[in-house]
Design a protein around this motif. Structure first.
Motif, PDB file in Angstrom:
ATOM      1  N   ASP A 113       0.806  -1.226   0.000  1.00 36.72           N
ATOM      2  CA  ASP A 113       0.000   0.000   0.000  1.00 36.72           C
ATOM      3  C   ASP A 113       0.836   1.273   0.000  1.00 36.72           C
ATOM      4  O   ASP A 113       0.273   2.372   0.038  1.00 36.72           O
ATOM      5  CB  ASP A 113      -0.964   0.030   1.191  1.00 36.72           C
ATOM      6  CG  ASP A 113      -2.082  -0.985   1.059  1.00 36.72           C
ATOM      7  OD1 ASP A 113      -2.678  -1.058  -0.029  1.00 36.72           O
ATOM      8  OD2 ASP A 113      -2.341  -1.723   2.026  1.00 36.72           O
ATOM      9  N   GLN A 114       2.154   1.141  -0.053  1.00 38.19           N
ATOM     10  CA  GLN A 114       3.015   2.319  -0.070  1.00 38.19           C
ATOM     11  C   GLN A 114       3.388   2.688  -1.502  1.00 38.19           C
ATOM     12  O   GLN A 114       3.538   1.817  -2.359  1.00 38.19           O
ATOM     13  CB  GLN A 114       4.294   2.061   0.744  1.00 38.19           C
ATOM     14  CG  GLN A 114       4.049   1.656   2.182  1.00 38.19           C
ATOM     15  CD  GLN A 114       3.313   2.719   2.970  1.00 38.19           C
ATOM     16  OE1 GLN A 114       3.645   3.910   2.901  1.00 38.19           O
ATOM     17  NE2 GLN A 114       2.299   2.304   3.717  1.00 38.19           N
ATOM     18  N   TRP A 115       3.550   3.973  -1.757  1.00 38.57           N
ATOM     19  CA  TRP A 115       4.003   4.407  -3.064  1.00 38.57           C
ATOM     20  C   TRP A 115       5.504   4.134  -3.190  1.00 38.57           C
ATOM     21  O   TRP A 115       6.281   4.512  -2.324  1.00 38.57           O
ATOM     22  CB  TRP A 115       3.731   5.890  -3.277  1.00 38.57           C
ATOM     23  CG  TRP A 115       2.312   6.179  -3.677  1.00 38.57           C
ATOM     24  CD1 TRP A 115       1.311   6.623  -2.881  1.00 38.57           C
ATOM     25  CD2 TRP A 115       1.754   6.010  -4.980  1.00 38.57           C
ATOM     26  NE1 TRP A 115       0.150   6.751  -3.593  1.00 38.57           N
ATOM     27  CE2 TRP A 115       0.384   6.380  -4.897  1.00 38.57           C
ATOM     28  CE3 TRP A 115       2.251   5.572  -6.208  1.00 38.57           C
ATOM     29  CZ2 TRP A 115      -0.470   6.337  -5.988  1.00 38.57           C
ATOM     30  CZ3 TRP A 115       1.396   5.538  -7.293  1.00 38.57           C
ATOM     31  CH2 TRP A 115       0.053   5.911  -7.183  1.00 38.57           C
ATOM     32  N   ILE A 116       5.884   3.449  -4.269  1.00 42.31           N
ATOM     33  CA  ILE A 116       7.285   3.185  -4.573  1.00 42.31           C
ATOM     34  C   ILE A 116       7.584   3.881  -5.890  1.00 42.31           C
ATOM     35  O   ILE A 116       7.061   3.496  -6.945  1.00 42.31           O
ATOM     36  CB  ILE A 116       7.557   1.671  -4.688  1.00 42.31           C
ATOM     37  CG1 ILE A 116       7.138   0.950  -3.411  1.00 42.31           C
ATOM     38  CG2 ILE A 116       9.031   1.423  -4.995  1.00 42.31           C
ATOM     39  CD1 ILE A 116       7.219  -0.564  -3.517  1.00 42.31           C
ATOM     40  N   ALA A 117       8.406   4.915  -5.853  1.00 43.35           N
ATOM     41  CA  ALA A 117       8.681   5.718  -7.039  1.00 43.35           C
ATOM     42  C   ALA A 117      10.178   5.726  -7.328  1.00 43.35           C
ATOM     43  O   ALA A 117      11.007   5.733  -6.408  1.00 43.35           O
ATOM     44  CB  ALA A 117       8.172   7.146  -6.858  1.00 43.35           C
ATOM     45  N   ASN A 118      10.530   5.698  -8.613  1.00 41.20           N
ATOM     46  CA  ASN A 118      11.921   5.719  -9.060  1.00 41.20           C
ATOM     47  C   ASN A 118      12.060   6.664 -10.237  1.00 41.20           C
ATOM     48  O   ASN A 118      11.139   6.788 -11.059  1.00 41.20           O
ATOM     49  CB  ASN A 118      12.386   4.323  -9.495  1.00 41.20           C
ATOM     50  CG  ASN A 118      12.551   3.372  -8.335  1.00 41.20           C
ATOM     51  OD1 ASN A 118      13.604   3.293  -7.729  1.00 41.20           O
ATOM     52  ND2 ASN A 118      11.490   2.634  -8.015  1.00 41.20           N
ATOM     53  N   THR A 119      13.203   7.288 -10.322  1.00 44.04           N
ATOM     54  CA  THR A 119      13.515   8.086 -11.505  1.00 44.04           C
ATOM     55  C   THR A 119      14.918   7.729 -11.967  1.00 44.04           C
ATOM     56  O   THR A 119      15.812   7.459 -11.148  1.00 44.04           O
ATOM     57  CB  THR A 119      13.414   9.594 -11.225  1.00 44.04           C
ATOM     58  OG1 THR A 119      13.658  10.319 -12.439  1.00 44.04           O
ATOM     59  CG2 THR A 119      14.413  10.029 -10.166  1.00 44.04           C
ATOM     60  N   THR A 120      15.115   7.709 -13.280  1.00 44.54           N
ATOM     61  CA  THR A 120      16.401   7.359 -13.874  1.00 44.54           C
ATOM     62  C   THR A 120      16.765   8.371 -14.941  1.00 44.54           C
ATOM     63  O   THR A 120      15.925   8.732 -15.777  1.00 44.54           O
ATOM     64  CB  THR A 120      16.354   5.947 -14.502  1.00 44.54           C
ATOM     65  OG1 THR A 120      16.026   4.992 -13.503  1.00 44.54           O
ATOM     66  CG2 THR A 120      17.698   5.581 -15.117  1.00 44.54           C
ATOM     67  N   LEU A 121      18.004   8.838 -14.912  1.00 47.23           N
ATOM     68  CA  LEU A 121      18.534   9.724 -15.939  1.00 47.23           C
ATOM     69  C   LEU A 121      19.893   9.196 -16.358  1.00 47.23           C
ATOM     70  O   LEU A 121      20.704   8.785 -15.515  1.00 47.23           O
ATOM     71  CB  LEU A 121      18.662  11.159 -15.421  1.00 47.23           C
ATOM     72  CG  LEU A 121      17.362  11.908 -15.126  1.00 47.23           C
ATOM     73  CD1 LEU A 121      17.663  13.258 -14.488  1.00 47.23           C
ATOM     74  CD2 LEU A 121      16.560  12.102 -16.408  1.00 47.23           C
ATOM     75  N   GLY A 122      20.133   9.185 -17.677  1.00 44.18           N
ATOM     76  CA  GLY A 122      21.413   8.687 -18.156  1.00 44.18           C
ATOM     77  C   GLY A 122      21.811   9.335 -19.463  1.00 44.18           C
ATOM     78  O   GLY A 122      20.961   9.780 -20.247  1.00 44.18           O
TER      79      GLY A 122
END
Length: 844
Positions: free
Chosen positions: A226-235
């Motif tokens: 029920d938790q928000w799991i967020a990721n961001t990737t830059l390359g």
């Protein structure tokens, strides 16, 4: 005498139709000391010492068991670590119990935690025992599980068979597009993985219709649920391809719980990572899939090479998924996705056609550019209870593909827009079950071929509907189902060649009746299906009566051993493009003509299957032998010259057959933290090819051909310590072809080895990869290609930084040869050169 027979008949009919009201045994199991609900408690129904039914409690400690028994039976309630409860029961109702904790005393026994445990048809993996700090996403852990494999495209297989359902906390938020979970869900967020065999997704049919489907269910760590799991990737990076700038970016957010789930994702790159498979449905949708056939197809961009080596791409993909589950039965899923892709490829081909009196070789080299835009939308409501089942799924799909080759002076456009609605209603009434299904789909498929000499257009419309009603009854282990329905399709096409437009209609209507019988007795299960279909093609003025029986027999010796035998006979007519009578062009040099004939085929298939499963020893073995034979009334005649290839349908009875022997083996070794697997395939295919000898006398000769192929694929994943991990994957292929009685093509040996090594020092991982490809290109000619990659990864709290060097030796070309029917095909293509990338990932 006749009067007595009549009375007995009506008494039998009355007893057959009469039934009692279906009831349910339900309740809640709790801990007697803490009063907390207990999950995975086994509630077994016993007659004597034989288990005849069972149920498991859910996370809330609740269970529900359809009660279809008479007389006094025994109820066994058990859970490891608690005192067993036994109750006599003779009727349905509500049963709430509290189990007393019980200490287990073991003498002179060494206890260690088990990685795999099983109960009935469910195998549960404790992922904490398989995962390491090097695993990023859940797919990295799944491929380490004994009996489980993950293909390059992300498809999950269990004992060599693709799974049919992919759940997270019992919910399918992606609708089968589960790469959106595989590639984005953190490995640390998942606690256990469950494989459920013989999974019946419709509760109203549980215990009534046997299912051979396999489901995977991921259970999350309570801290991640029920938790928000967020990721961001830059390359960013650099390529040796004219000093090209590389990029990679992404942003995803997941919220996965028991009541509602969300998956949102945006990704983009031009560094060869394939993102299109995140929008691909990897599980089947059964009867709801309506096949669509077209006249033109874009050339495929593929090779026996890892896709990251050959994919020159610029990709953007976006998807959003939201699912609500109001209770244990009702749910609503909404999802949408879009992908924009531009792919460039340079290829060179050598095709050799082995004809009875001559051998023709065609060489070509060209650049190819494909631009694709694809979107999908789906809404699904489901009410899945023991008494009733209601499902309604609405879908819209569209795609536009534009392929261009300057050297071939060819532009190929293919598009598709389809919308469909699929409704399913099941009601349990007393001891009988009624079902109604309705599928409706409209599709518009415009396509065009632009050449120097002119432009050809195909405007194809299809309206399809399938409506059926079914009655089911089960008594004393014997199930009988009778289904009747009507199916129709209005299929039209306007072909506009450079000369004169041509309209085509292949509309048809079918009435069908399908009796189905299933008998279950102890360790035996037998099924018999006897579908009968009357089909009418209006424009062709042809009518058919198709009888397609099939039978299945399964023997489950014990928990470890299972054997089955399958046989079927299927007769069918050609698809839409096969029925087109005229001549049309498919590319710059290929023509195809239906010649006004109506193709039909009859296919018989037989399969013998066996498996052994031992979860304690982490050992899984399967073996399958399949034979298939197809008889057809038409055959395409092949006419080959340097400038044109023409396929003309001829009326000529012919057949083809094939043998396939396949086996999978998977073994985990707990003490070594090792997983090994081996896939074997041995096949033989026989067929016939009609070839025109000369254009002047119009003579043709029927050639026979045979193709033999052997494939072995071993895999090893070894994690002896957190400091080191190794993965080895090899593929050995050996195939040869025989054409007629005189021509034998040299056997091709293709050997691929992949080795990945990961070393960890504190928060730093060093990953080294090597690949070796050994390909036969023909007699006495082969090619060796070696690739090497390296990456350095630094992890600190929520940050992950990675620097990678790909194709260290800067290989830029690759070649391979394949055989098909009376032809050999050698392809040369450019591959991605030396590249450097640096990426930063942050988890919010």
């Amino acid at each position: 005498m006749n009067k007595k027979i009549t009375i007995l008949f009506f008494l039998f009919l009355f007893s057959f139709l009469s039934s009692t009201h279906a009831q349910t045994l339900k309740g809640k199991i709790t801990d007697a000391e803490t009063n907390l609900p207990l999950e995975a408690v086994m509630i077994s129904v016993l007659r004597g010492n034989t288990t005849i039914d069972y149920a498991l409690t859910d996370a809330k400690g609740q269970f529900s068991l359809p009660w279809k028994h008479s007389g006094t039976l025994q109820l066994n309630i058990s859970l490891l670590g608690y005192k067993r409860e036994m109750r006599n029961i003779n009727a349905a109702g509500t049963l709430n119990l509290s189990l007393q904790p019980e200490a287990i005393v073991l003498k002179e026994v060494q206890i260690r935690p088990g990685r795999i445990n099983t109960r009935k048809d469910t195998v549960r993996y404790d992922l904490a025992q398989f995962a390491s700090s090097k695993d990023v996403h859940i797919k990295d852990v799944l491929k380490k599980l004994p009996g489980v494999d993950v293909d390059e495209n992300g498809q999950v297989k269990y004992k060599g068979k693709a799974i049919d359902h992919y759940f997270v906390e019992g919910m399918d938020v992606t609708g089968g597009r589960y790469n959106q979970i595989n590639n984005n869900l953190s490995a640390k967020a998942v606690k256990t993985a469950e494989i459920m065999e013989n999974y019946q997704s419709v509760k109203a049919l549980k215990g009534k219709i046997n299912s051979e489907e396999v489901a995977l269910n991921l259970k999350l760590d309570p801290k991640a649920r029920d938790q928000w799991i967020a990721n961001t990737t830059l390359g960013a990076g650099w390529s040796d391809d004219n000093d090209k700038l590389l990029w990679e970016g992404g942003l995803n957010a997941l919220q996965l719980g028991k009541g509602k789930q969300s998956v949102y994702n945006y990704k983009t790159n031009n560094n060869g990572k394939d993102l299109s498979n995140e929008q691909t449905i990897l599980t089947g949708s059964g009867w709801q899939e309506v096949p669509l056939s077209g006249f033109l197809a874009q050339p495929g961009i593929s090779a026996p090479l890892d896709k990251k080596r050959l994919l020159f791409n610029e990709t953007h993909t976006l998807n959003g998924n939201r699912m609500y589950k109001w209770n244990e039965d009702r749910s609503l899923r909404m999802q949408a996705g879009y992908t924009h892709d531009v792919i460039r490829q340079q290829r060179g081909n050598t095709q050799i056609y082995y004809q009875p009196t001559d051998t023709i070789q065609i060489d070509e080299t060209y650049h190819y550019r494909l631009r694709s835009d694809a979107a999908n939308l789906e809404l699904r409501y489901e009410d899945n209870s023991n008494r009733n089942y209601i499902s309604n799924r609405f879908t819209m799909d569209g795609e536009i593909n534009h392929g261009r080759s300057e050297e071939l002076r060819q532009t190929l456009r293919t598009s598709r827009l389809s919308a469909g609605n699929y409704f399913n209603l099941i009601r349990n009434r007393e001891n009988s079950t009624w079902e109604f299904r309705s599928a409706t789909q409209y599709a518009y498929q415009p396509a065009s071929l632009l050449l120097e000499e002119g432009k050809s257009k195909f405007n194809q419309h299809s309206f399809y509907t399938d409506n059926s009603a079914a009655y089911l009854r089960k008594y004393n282990g014997f199930t009988q189902q009778y289904k009747a329905g009507i199916q129709g399709e209005r299929a039209t096409m306007k072909y506009i060649p450079p000369t004169q437009p041509n309209d085509f209609n292949a509309s048809n209507l079918s009435l069908y009746f399908n009796p189905y019988f299933q008998l279950q007795r102890g360790k035996w299960l037998a099924t018999l299906s006897l579908p009968l279909k009357a089909q009418r093609y209006f424009s062709q003025q042809r009518s058919f009566l198709f009888f397609n029986p099939s039978t299945y027999l399964r023997y489950k010796l014990d928990y470890h051993w299972t054997f089955s035998l399958y046989g079927s006979l299927k007769r069918s007519a050609g698809d839409f493009s096969d029925l087109y009578p005229g001549l049309y062009q498919t590319d710059y040099r290929t023509w195809r003509s239906g010649n006004g004939l109506f193709p039909t085929s009859t296919t018989q298939t037989y399969n013998l299957y066996g498996e052994y499963k031992n979860t304690v020893q982490e050992f899984f073995v399967t073996a399958s032998l399949t034979y298939s034979r197809s008889n057809r009334n038409t055959l395409f005649e092949q006419s080959v010259s340097e400038n044109a290839i023409v396929y003309t349908q001829r009326e000529l009875p012919n057949h083809s057959d094939s043998w396939n022997l396949s086996s999978t083996l998977s073994k985990g070794i707990y003490d070594w933290h090792l997983k090994t697997s081996l896939t074997l395939l041995l096949s033989r295919s026989n067929g016939e090819q009609l070839t025109r000898l000369t254009d002047s006398d119009q003579q043709s000769l029927l050639q026979t051909y045979r193709y033999d192929y052997l494939k072995a694929e071993p895999k090893i994943i070894w994690s002896p310590a957190d400091l080191f991990e190794a993965e080895y994957h090899a593929t050995l292929g050996y195939g040869g072809s025989k054409i007629g009685s005189d021509t034998r093509l040299s056997p091709l040996l293709d050997f691929v080895q992949r080795l990945h090594l990961t070393f960890s020092i504190g928060q730093v991982d060093l990953r080294l990869s090597g690949e070796h490809y050994r390909n036969d290109l023909g007699e006495h000619t082969h090619l060796n290609t070696v690739f090497a990659d390296a990456s350095l990864i630094y992890k600190r709290k929520k940050w992950r930084l990675e620097a990678s060097l790909n194709n260290l030796f800067n290989k830029k070309e690759y070649a391979y040869t394949t055989y098909s029917a009376t032809q050999s095909y050698t392809s040369r293509l450019n591959i991605r050169p030396r590249e450097v990338m640096a990426t930063v990932n942050y988890q919010f």
